[in-house]
Write a protein that holds these residues in place. Structure first.
Motif, PDB file in Angstrom:
ATOM      1  N   GLU A  44       1.053  -1.157   0.080  1.00 40.53           N
ATOM      2  CA  GLU A  44       0.358   0.123   0.488  1.00 40.53           C
ATOM      3  C   GLU A  44       0.463   1.257   0.539  1.00 40.53           C
ATOM      4  N   ASP A  45       0.805   1.982  -0.570  1.00 37.29           N
ATOM      5  CA  ASP A  45       0.895   4.023  -0.907  1.00 37.29           C
ATOM      6  C   ASP A  45       0.126   4.497  -0.753  1.00 37.29           C
ATOM      7  N   TYR A  46       0.368   5.534  -0.676  1.00 38.80           N
ATOM      8  CA  TYR A  46      -0.254   7.018  -0.203  1.00 38.80           C
ATOM      9  C   TYR A  46      -1.653   6.695  -1.922  1.00 38.80           C
ATOM     10  N   GLU A  47      -1.053   6.268  -2.922  1.00 40.34           N
ATOM     11  CA  GLU A  47      -2.498   6.867  -4.372  1.00 40.34           C
ATOM     12  C   GLU A  47      -3.149   5.151  -3.545  1.00 40.34           C
ATOM     13  N   ARG A  48      -2.918   4.546  -4.052  1.00 37.32           N
ATOM     14  CA  ARG A  48      -3.436   3.068  -3.220  1.00 37.32           C
ATOM     15  C   ARG A  48      -4.246   3.936  -2.030  1.00 37.32           C
ATOM     16  N   PHE A  49      -3.460   4.244  -0.793  1.00 38.01           N
ATOM     17  CA  PHE A  49      -5.353   4.456   0.131  1.00 38.01           C
ATOM     18  C   PHE A  49      -6.373   5.460  -0.606  1.00 38.01           C
ATOM     19  N   LYS A  50      -5.532   6.641  -1.452  1.00 37.46           N
ATOM     20  CA  LYS A  50      -6.526   7.337  -1.375  1.00 37.46           C
ATOM     21  C   LYS A  50      -7.583   6.315  -1.908  1.00 37.46           C
ATOM     22  N   ALA A  51      -7.177   5.749  -3.560  1.00 41.02           N
ATOM     23  CA  ALA A  51      -8.339   4.962  -3.950  1.00 41.02           C
ATOM     24  C   ALA A  51      -8.989   4.546  -3.923  1.00 41.02           C
ATOM     25  N   MET A  52      -8.435   3.681  -2.454  1.00 44.92           N
ATOM     26  CA  MET A  52     -10.178   3.067  -2.194  1.00 44.92           C
ATOM     27  C   MET A  52     -10.765   3.966  -0.814  1.00 44.92           C
ATOM     28  N   MET A  53     -10.289   4.803  -0.283  1.00 43.00           N
ATOM     29  CA  MET A  53     -11.518   5.765   0.666  1.00 43.00           C
ATOM     30  C   MET A  53     -12.139   6.626  -0.506  1.00 43.00           C
ATOM     31  N   ILE A  54     -11.095   6.438  -1.405  1.00 44.87           N
ATOM     32  CA  ILE A  54     -12.203   7.120  -3.064  1.00 44.87           C
ATOM     33  C   ILE A  54     -13.830   6.534  -2.957  1.00 44.87           C
ATOM     34  N   SER A  55     -13.239   4.831  -3.681  1.00 43.29           N
ATOM     35  CA  SER A  55     -14.283   4.415  -4.061  1.00 43.29           C
ATOM     36  C   SER A  55     -15.309   4.191  -3.247  1.00 43.29           C
ATOM     37  N   LYS A  56     -14.904   4.118  -1.516  1.00 42.01           N
ATOM     38  CA  LYS A  56     -16.645   4.391  -0.580  1.00 42.01           C
ATOM     39  C   LYS A  56     -17.195   4.977  -0.577  1.00 42.01           C
ATOM     40  N   MET A  57     -16.872   6.469  -1.075  1.00 37.53           N
ATOM     41  CA  MET A  57     -17.763   7.036  -1.304  1.00 37.53           C
ATOM     42  C   MET A  57     -18.738   7.384  -1.907  1.00 37.53           C
ATOM     43  N   TYR A  58     -18.389   6.819  -3.340  1.00 34.91           N
ATOM     44  CA  TYR A  58     -19.223   6.266  -3.941  1.00 34.91           C
ATOM     45  C   TYR A  58     -20.149   4.640  -3.861  1.00 34.91           C
ATOM     46  N   ASP A  59     -19.957   4.172  -3.288  1.00 35.42           N
ATOM     47  CA  ASP A  59     -20.635   2.924  -2.766  1.00 35.42           C
ATOM     48  C   ASP A  59     -21.125   3.817  -1.194  1.00 35.42           C
ATOM     49  N   LEU A  60     -21.046   4.349  -0.861  1.00 38.39           N
ATOM     50  CA  LEU A  60     -21.735   5.246   0.700  1.00 38.39           C
ATOM     51  C   LEU A  60     -23.468   4.673   0.355  1.00 38.39           C
ATOM     52  N   PRO A  61     -23.828   4.210   1.719  1.00 34.98           N
ATOM     53  CA  PRO A  61     -25.193   3.813   1.730  1.00 34.98           C
ATOM     54  C   PRO A  61     -26.203   4.551   1.758  1.00 34.98           C
TER      55      PRO A  61
END
Length: 308
Positions: A213-230
């Motif tokens: 994991e690096d910062y860019e992968r961490f950022k991508a994971m967190m951003i994906s959560k925003m689009y999956d937010l219930p």
């Protein structure tokens, strides 16, 4: 793409008051309104600095981070009440949740939580909610939970508490806990019976830097959560900190804390929140909409207790 308008997200900064580098990051994010709220640690060494800042600003979105463990060799603290069951052989609070669950006297735990609340309010903080450092009250390691005691205190204090009603199937940490649905059903129903407001969902991510994991992968994971937010009220928590040479050497995975601070200031993350139609909110939303009928909750609790 049209998106639901009732997808609310609380971004809470845990560990406010832990250390000066964490205080600096959290103060900045609260000032810039990049996060929803923070929760303060009354026994920790940076509490006075954080509390004075909150009082000076009249900060109304800071809650109480109920603290029963002290995990890092580089930053240790003692309980406020001094009961021996709350400390390890070094005289500080237990390093692990398992040690706390096995050793802590329940009456001493309640007295400590009361003392932490008293210290925070005496410092002039108008508390918005409460949550729990390292999940020590939840009984995740041995099954010995202090959630009923915590909810009873929150009912007394008239504060919402960090629990959740449903498990998001895309959450890799929470969804992977054996029997989590039943545990959540009992805890959320108990909160309803006691009149304590809670969010609908809790979104978690690894505290540690994962392999590769690096910062860019961490950022991508967190951003994906925003689009999956219930739909409903969700909360996620971060532990932001600024760069610090000593603590980066002495505190495991300090770099993840720096990433979390950086992420909140990242234009890509801010864009994702807007693009995904996420409403950044705080525990006022939980206070208004996070309670359930006491009678209905009592029936739900009875059903949950009868399930095997």
């Amino acid at each position: 793409m049209s998106r639901a308008s009732n997808r609310h997200l609380i971004i809470n900064c845990d560990d406010f008051g832990q250390s000066a580098p964490m205080n600096a990051a959290i103060m900045h994010l609260l000032e810039e309104r990049k996060v929803s709220s923070a929760t303060i640690m009354a026994p920790a060494p940076g509490f006075e600095e954080a509390a004075a800042w909150c009082k000076r600003r009249g900060q109304t979105n800071v809650g109480l981070h109920l603290t029963l463990t002290s995990e890092f060799d580089a930053i240790r603290w003692r309980s406020l009440t001094g009961h021996p069951s709350l400390h390890d052989e070094s005289g500080y609070m237990h390093k692990t949740v398992e040690q706390f669950e096995r050793q802590a006297d329940t009456e001493a735990v309640v007295k400590e939580l009361l003392a932490q609340h008293e210290k925070a309010t005496a410092a002039g903080i108008s508390l918005s909610h409460a949550d729990n450092h390292m999940g020590s009250l939840y009984g995740t390691e041995t099954g010995r939970t202090h959630i009923p005691q915590a909810l009873r205190l929150c009912a007394k204090w008239k504060l919402p508490f960090r629990l959740f009603r449903k498990v998001h199937p895309a959450d890799p940490l929470l969804a992977g806990i054996p029997g989590v649905e039943g545990i959540v059903a009992k805890a959320s129903a108990l909160a309803g019976v006691m009149g304590v407001a809670i969010p609908d969902y809790l979104l978690s991510h690894s505290f540690h830097i994962e392999e590769g994991e690096d910062y860019e992968r961490f950022k991508a994971m967190m951003i994906s959560k925003m689009y999956d937010l219930p739909e409903g009220i969700s909360e996620t928590y971060i532990h932001p900190a600024i760069e610090d040479a000593r603590l980066s050497e002495e505190v495991p995975h300090w770099g993840k804390r720096v990433w979390e601070y950086r992420l909140m200031l990242d234009d890509d993350f801010a864009y994702a929140l807007r693009d995904a139609g996420v409403n950044l909110t705080n525990y006022d939303e939980v206070r208004k909409h996070g309670k359930r009928s006491r009678v209905g909750s009592a029936f739900a609790l009875a059903r949950a207790l009868m399930r095997k």
